[in-house]
Scaffold this active site. Structure first.
Site, PDB file in Angstrom:
ATOM      1  N   ASP A 168      -4.683  10.757   0.706  1.00 36.64           N
ATOM      2  CA  ASP A 168      -5.097   9.849  -0.363  1.00 36.64           C
ATOM      3  C   ASP A 168      -5.186  10.644  -1.666  1.00 36.64           C
ATOM      4  OD1 ASP A 168      -6.403   8.086  -2.113  1.00 36.64           O
ATOM      5  OD2 ASP A 168      -7.519   7.144  -0.493  1.00 36.64           O
ATOM      6  N   ASN A 173      -3.645   6.392 -13.438  1.00 35.88           N
ATOM      7  CA  ASN A 173      -2.891   5.250 -13.958  1.00 35.88           C
ATOM      8  C   ASN A 173      -3.500   4.716 -15.244  1.00 35.88           C
ATOM      9  OD1 ASN A 173      -0.647   4.797 -12.320  1.00 35.88           O
ATOM     10  ND2 ASN A 173      -1.790   3.650 -10.802  1.00 35.88           N
ATOM     11  N   ASP A 231       3.508   6.654 -11.007  1.00 39.82           N
ATOM     12  CA  ASP A 231       4.725   6.628 -10.173  1.00 39.82           C
ATOM     13  C   ASP A 231       5.303   8.026 -10.014  1.00 39.82           C
ATOM     14  OD1 ASP A 231       4.457   3.910  -9.945  1.00 39.82           O
ATOM     15  OD2 ASP A 231       6.058   3.421 -11.376  1.00 39.82           O
ATOM     16  N   GLU A 265      -1.602   4.565  -2.955  1.00 37.21           N
ATOM     17  CA  GLU A 265      -1.561   6.024  -3.114  1.00 37.21           C
ATOM     18  C   GLU A 265      -1.832   6.752  -1.805  1.00 37.21           C
ATOM     19  OE1 GLU A 265      -5.800   4.784  -4.336  1.00 37.21           O
ATOM     20  OE2 GLU A 265      -3.775   3.959  -4.334  1.00 37.21           O
TER      21      GLU A 265
END
Length: 231
Positions: A94, A102, A111, A137
């Site tokens: 994770d 983000n 990304d 993620e």
């Protein structure tokens, strides 16, 4: 693909052949050039179907296997462990504080982090290992023939490599990962769901313990270890 070459000409015979799975039906006498063309066409179609089936199991962003493929392979890996007694381990990854990444730098930066981590995993694992994007993620890594201690070593190497990477979109900010591992060195009577649950618990301990670390559980002994504390 199967092409039937037969001296039988009736429509009923052709229907039977196609019902049994034939992709084409050629009657005698036949032209060799035409048969070759039909063979090439059947093989091309078979390759396209195989490619489409494979693409349906690949994550479009990272190029790793997707969740559907993971579910299939994980069930098969558990069966293999039960049958052969070979070691088996699984890791869940994770990326730490991914929402903040983000929100601060934008989704293209997020990304790029996912793609960069996927490339890192592919570089560090063996051909027999199965790396998947588990969702968002989160990533999963199935490691056949690997004890939990060995799996933790692989994951620790991946963790270190990621922590040392530089990112053009945010050179001042590192990307780290929390990792939970659960495995057994022999056959063990644990369902696929419970095995995953134990892996998720190890991941939760890694996140609760400060993130950017590996926590692994030996399912046979029930012992759990934090590699950061062990170091």
């Amino acid at each position: 693909p199967v092409i039937v070459l037969s001296g039988l000409h009736s429509p009923a015979d052709k229907v039977v052949a196609f019902d049994l799975g034939a992709v084409d039906y050629v009657t005698k006498p036949f032209d060799l050039m035409e048969l070759r063309v039909r063979l090439r066409s059947a093989l091309r179609m078979s390759d396209l179907i195989e490619m489409l089936g494979k693409l349906a199991h690949i994550d479009g962003l990272t190029g790793l296997w997707n969740r559907a493929h993971f579910d299939d392979r994980w069930a098969a890996s558990i069966s293999e462990n039960n049958r052969s007694g070979r070691p088996l381990s699984i890791a869940l990854f994770d990326l730490d504080h991914f929402k903040s990444l983000n929100d601060t730098y934008g989704h293209p930066a997020g990304d790029a982090a996912l793609q960069g981590f996927a490339k890192l995993i592919r570089r560090e694992i063996r051909a027999s290992d199965i790396a998947c994007r588990y969702g968002g993620e989160e990533f999963a890594l199935i490691m056949p023939g690997t004890t939990p201690e060995e799996a933790a070593g692989v994951c620790e190497r991946i963790r270190n490599e990621l922590a040392s990477m530089n990112w053009p979109a945010h050179p001042e900010r590192k990307v780290t990962v929390s990792i939970g591992v659960a495995g057994a060195g022999d056959s063990i009577d644990v369902s696929a769901e419970n095995w995953l649950e134990e892996t998720d618990k190890a991941l939760y301990r890694a996140k609760k313990g400060g993130r950017d670390r590996v926590v692994f559980t030996d399912l046979a002994s029930g012992q759990t270890q934090d590699t950061a504390k062990a170091a």
